[in-house]
Enzyme design. Structure first.
Site, PDB file in Angstrom:
ATOM      1  NE  ARG A  67      -1.384  32.876 -29.254  1.00 21.39           N
ATOM      2  CZ  ARG A  67      -2.044  31.714 -29.019  1.00 21.39           C
ATOM      3  NH1 ARG A  67      -3.291  31.860 -28.308  1.00 21.39           N
ATOM      4  NH2 ARG A  67      -1.829  30.683 -29.563  1.00 21.39           N
ATOM      5  CG  ASP A 119       1.511  17.481 -31.075  1.00 20.27           C
ATOM      6  OD1 ASP A 119       0.949  16.746 -30.134  1.00 20.27           O
ATOM      7  OD2 ASP A 119       1.827  18.418 -31.291  1.00 20.27           O
ATOM      8  NE  ARG A 166       8.858  12.992 -15.033  1.00 20.18           N
ATOM      9  CZ  ARG A 166       8.984  12.756 -13.816  1.00 20.18           C
ATOM     10  NH1 ARG A 166      10.127  12.139 -13.219  1.00 20.18           N
ATOM     11  NH2 ARG A 166       8.209  13.203 -13.101  1.00 20.18           N
ATOM     12  CE1 TYR A 193       3.589  14.426 -26.803  1.00 19.75           C
ATOM     13  CE2 TYR A 193       3.812  16.094 -28.570  1.00 19.75           C
ATOM     14  CZ  TYR A 193       3.249  15.300 -27.693  1.00 19.75           C
ATOM     15  OH  TYR A 193       1.772  15.558 -27.760  1.00 19.75           O
ATOM     16  NE  ARG A 225      10.435  27.211 -30.591  1.00 21.50           N
ATOM     17  CZ  ARG A 225       9.308  26.377 -31.135  1.00 21.50           C
ATOM     18  NH1 ARG A 225       8.372  26.999 -31.668  1.00 21.50           N
ATOM     19  NH2 ARG A 225       9.362  25.076 -31.270  1.00 21.50           N
ATOM     20  CD  GLU A 269      -1.969  14.053 -17.558  1.00 18.83           C
ATOM     21  OE1 GLU A 269      -2.893  14.149 -18.035  1.00 18.83           O
ATOM     22  OE2 GLU A 269      -0.650  14.707 -18.143  1.00 18.83           O
ATOM     23  NE  ARG A 288      -2.641  17.364 -18.725  1.00 17.10           N
ATOM     24  CZ  ARG A 288      -2.612  17.239 -19.954  1.00 17.10           C
ATOM     25  NH1 ARG A 288      -3.030  18.463 -20.590  1.00 17.10           N
ATOM     26  NH2 ARG A 288      -2.388  16.111 -20.729  1.00 17.10           N
TER      27      ARG A 288
HETATM   28  C1  LIG Z   1      -0.235  12.425 -22.306  1.00 20.18           C
HETATM   29  C2  LIG Z   1      -0.513  12.599 -23.723  1.00 20.18           C
HETATM   30  C3  LIG Z   1      -1.075  13.708 -24.427  1.00 20.18           C
HETATM   31  C4  LIG Z   1      -1.126  13.739 -25.758  1.00 20.18           C
HETATM   32  N1  LIG Z   1      -1.793  14.782 -26.211  1.00 20.18           N
HETATM   33  C5  LIG Z   1      -1.982  15.000 -27.602  1.00 20.18           C
HETATM   34  C6  LIG Z   1      -2.645  15.939 -28.111  1.00 20.18           C
HETATM   35  O1  LIG Z   1      -3.516  16.745 -27.456  1.00 20.18           O
HETATM   36  N2  LIG Z   1      -2.650  16.268 -29.550  1.00 20.18           N
HETATM   37  C7  LIG Z   1      -1.803  15.519 -30.068  1.00 20.18           C
HETATM   38  O2  LIG Z   1      -1.649  15.850 -31.577  1.00 20.18           O
HETATM   39  N3  LIG Z   1      -0.888  14.463 -29.801  1.00 20.18           N
HETATM   40  C8  LIG Z   1      -1.148  14.247 -28.481  1.00 20.18           C
HETATM   41  N4  LIG Z   1      -0.248  13.315 -27.681  1.00 20.18           N
HETATM   42  C9  LIG Z   1       0.633  12.513 -28.748  1.00 20.18           C
HETATM   43  C10 LIG Z   1      -0.230  11.119 -29.276  1.00 20.18           C
HETATM   44  O3  LIG Z   1      -0.473  10.322 -28.254  1.00 20.18           O
HETATM   45  C11 LIG Z   1       0.774  10.497 -30.316  1.00 20.18           C
HETATM   46  O4  LIG Z   1       1.030  11.260 -31.562  1.00 20.18           O
HETATM   47  C12 LIG Z   1       0.293   9.137 -30.678  1.00 20.18           C
HETATM   48  O5  LIG Z   1      -0.306   8.439 -29.864  1.00 20.18           O
HETATM   49  C13 LIG Z   1       1.471   8.203 -31.317  1.00 20.18           C
HETATM   50  O6  LIG Z   1       1.054   7.211 -31.959  1.00 20.18           O
HETATM   51  P1  LIG Z   1       1.930   5.933 -32.064  1.00 20.18           P
HETATM   52  O7  LIG Z   1       1.471   4.972 -33.022  1.00 20.18           O
HETATM   53  O8  LIG Z   1       3.223   6.189 -32.396  1.00 20.18           O
HETATM   54  O9  LIG Z   1       2.133   5.395 -30.596  1.00 20.18           O
HETATM   55  P2  LIG Z   1       1.304   4.623 -29.670  1.00 20.18           P
HETATM   56  O10 LIG Z   1      -0.102   5.256 -29.486  1.00 20.18           O
HETATM   57  O11 LIG Z   1       2.009   4.562 -28.176  1.00 20.18           O
HETATM   58  O12 LIG Z   1       1.254   3.256 -30.310  1.00 20.18           O
HETATM   59  C14 LIG Z   1       2.289   2.001 -30.077  1.00 20.18           C
HETATM   60  C15 LIG Z   1       1.290   0.713 -29.831  1.00 20.18           C
HETATM   61  O13 LIG Z   1       2.412  -0.311 -30.017  1.00 20.18           O
HETATM   62  C16 LIG Z   1       2.050  -1.069 -28.967  1.00 20.18           C
HETATM   63  N5  LIG Z   1       3.439  -1.943 -28.530  1.00 20.18           N
HETATM   64  C17 LIG Z   1       4.346  -1.484 -27.930  1.00 20.18           C
HETATM   65  N6  LIG Z   1       5.192  -2.493 -27.987  1.00 20.18           N
HETATM   66  C18 LIG Z   1       4.670  -3.607 -28.207  1.00 20.18           C
HETATM   67  C19 LIG Z   1       4.884  -5.058 -28.239  1.00 20.18           C
HETATM   68  N7  LIG Z   1       6.273  -5.513 -27.960  1.00 20.18           N
HETATM   69  N8  LIG Z   1       4.020  -6.097 -28.809  1.00 20.18           N
HETATM   70  C20 LIG Z   1       2.947  -5.570 -29.252  1.00 20.18           C
HETATM   71  N9  LIG Z   1       2.492  -4.422 -29.278  1.00 20.18           N
HETATM   72  C21 LIG Z   1       3.366  -3.208 -28.670  1.00 20.18           C
HETATM   73  C22 LIG Z   1       1.508  -0.295 -27.591  1.00 20.18           C
HETATM   74  O14 LIG Z   1       0.814  -1.163 -26.854  1.00 20.18           O
HETATM   75  C23 LIG Z   1       0.737   0.780 -28.283  1.00 20.18           C
HETATM   76  O15 LIG Z   1      -0.729   0.165 -28.542  1.00 20.18           O
HETATM   77  C24 LIG Z   1      -0.291  12.990 -26.630  1.00 20.18           C
HETATM   78  C25 LIG Z   1       0.647  12.031 -25.808  1.00 20.18           C
HETATM   79  C26 LIG Z   1       0.761  11.909 -24.322  1.00 20.18           C
HETATM   80  C27 LIG Z   1       1.518  10.835 -23.652  1.00 20.18           C
END
Ligand SMILES: Cc1cc2nc3c(=O)[nH]c(=O)nc-3n(C[C@H](O)[C@H](O)[C@H](O)COP(=O)(O)OP(=O)(O)OC[C@H]3O[C@@H](n4cnc5c(N)ncnc54)[C@H](O)[C@@H]3O)c2cc1C
Length: 368
Positions: free
Chosen positions: A174, A350, A249, A348, A170, A300, A280
């Protein structure tokens, strides 16, 4: 003995930690980076909140999640309306009547639909077999050539003809003059950045946080100090890559402080030509309508992921999905470990989805 050891202080781990602490559980959060908040971390630079791991815009249609997150920050009215720069020509995104008008001079939705229909004809009714054909079947050749082709090739490091069609099953198209990228009801940026949200989530007497420690460097110790583990790191690493390495990636960011007030007039500008090496440029101040004298921009670059790089986007092709399924089966045998978040589930998500998932897991886990 702790009730929960949480590996990772991202949004998933922090929401879970907060819920458990409120229920009187003793929690320790360990984080391998030198700061909390995972990928939503923002850091103040020249008075501007810089999104260190890529631009983050909060959006959701889930009222409960929207109300939940607002306990921890006040949100502004920011609406994501990125623009595309193709060799100096500017187009509105997502593809909408403003884009079509600029490209073709069409005024009405019917005229735009007709134009796309004409351009689709090059496929001769063929079922799209790759990303290029899929894109043309959705939006025609002009948009594909100017706004999709090179941008996607930069993102994936491969020609669109070699990429599977499912990647863009998709596309946001719009037929209204609406530049709002998201369809969600609620949207905004936390005034003062995202880090405060995680700091508040973790600010509880039952939660201890330790930074700069990697779970795998002292695994047996950490496994021995808690009844249960909430693991938000990479799932394949947890099982010592037993079946092989899941692919991602990755991204590289180049951030600069500029001695000017306004560099590009928008928070997000996508470079959709093939010559510009980055995908970007983010100008962070525009997320919070900043009026500082200086500005901070981030270029980026998309890159191939190698073990040791920051894993950003899971590659959900057949090979990696099959591999993940094997790890998922193994994870189900770990009765004292909850796998969560984007790395723990190799998907992935959000932010609103991560919050919902963590709240759901906590509710299930802490029901008595
Ligand atoms: C470029 C990008 C843009 C994005 N933009 C948006 C957006 O506009 N809107 C939106 O809603 N979402 C967005 N997201 C998604 C958002 O980043 C995620 O939903 C969110 O950060 C996920 O949280 P998490 O806790 O699952 O993972 P993470 O934030 O990755 O947290 C995992 C943590 O675990 C730690 N960790 C991993 N392994 C270990 C280990 N062995 N020992 C100790 N610590 C460890 C890592 O260091 C990290 O701090 C985006 C993601 C990316 C990559």
């Amino acid at each position: 003995m702790l009730d929960y050891l949480i590996v990772g202080s991202g949004l998933y781990g922090s929401v879970f930690a907060n819920e458990a602490a409120k229920k009187g559980k003793k929690v320790k959060v360990i984080e391998k980076r030198d700061h909390v908040a995972g990928n939503i971390y923002t850091k103040e630079t020249a008075g501007i909140n810089v999104h260190q791991y890529g631009a983050h815009i909060f959006h959701t249609s889930d009222r409960a999640v929207w109300e939940y997150i607002q306990q921890f920050a006040e949100f502004n009215r920011y609406t994501n309306a990125p623009i595309a720069n193709f060799h100096g020509e500017i187009y509105n995104l997502p593809f909408n009547m403003n884009t079509f008008n600029k490209l073709w001079g069409v005024i009405t939705p019917d005229e735009a639909k007709q134009k796309i229909e004409e351009q689709r004809a090059v496929l001769n009714g063929k079922t799209p077999g790759n990303l290029e054909e899929q894109a043309i079947s959705l939006v025609g050749t002009d948009i594909y050539e100017k706004l999709i082709k090179s941008y996607t090739e930069k993102q994936w490091g491969r020609a669109c003809q070699e990429l599977p069609a499912f990647i863009i099953k998709r596309l946001p198209v719009r037929f209204t003059y609406d530049n709002n990228y998201f369809n969600d009801i609620y949207q905004g940026i936390p005034i003062g950045g995202y880090t405060q949200i995680v700091e508040k989530l973790l600010d509880h007497p039952n939660i201890e946080v330790e930074l700069n420690v990697d779970f795998f460097e002292n695994r047996s110790h950490y496994e021995a100090i808690a009844e249960k583990i909430v693991y938000t790191g990479m799932i394949d690493q947890f099982f010592d890559y037993e079946y092989g390495v899941l692919e991602y990636r990755s991204l590289r960011f180049e951030t600069e402080i500029l001695n000017q007030e306004n560099f590009q007039g928008n928070a997000v500008v996508n470079y959709t030509d093939g010559e510009t090496p980055y995908t970007r440029i983010i100008e962070h101040k525009h997320f919070e309508f900043g009026t500082q004298e200086k500005t901070v921009i981030t270029k980026e670059y998309s890159k191939e992921w190698q073990k040791g790089d920051e894993p950003y986007y899971p590659v959900n092709d057949q090979k990696n999905s099959d591999l993940y399924r094997k790890y998922f089966k193994l994870a189900q045998t770990e009765k004292n470990v909850i796998f969560g978040g984007r790395l723990g589930l190799y998907q992935y998500f959000d932010m609103h989805q991560v919050i919902k998932a963590a709240l759901h897991a906590a509710k299930k886990e802490l029901k008595d």
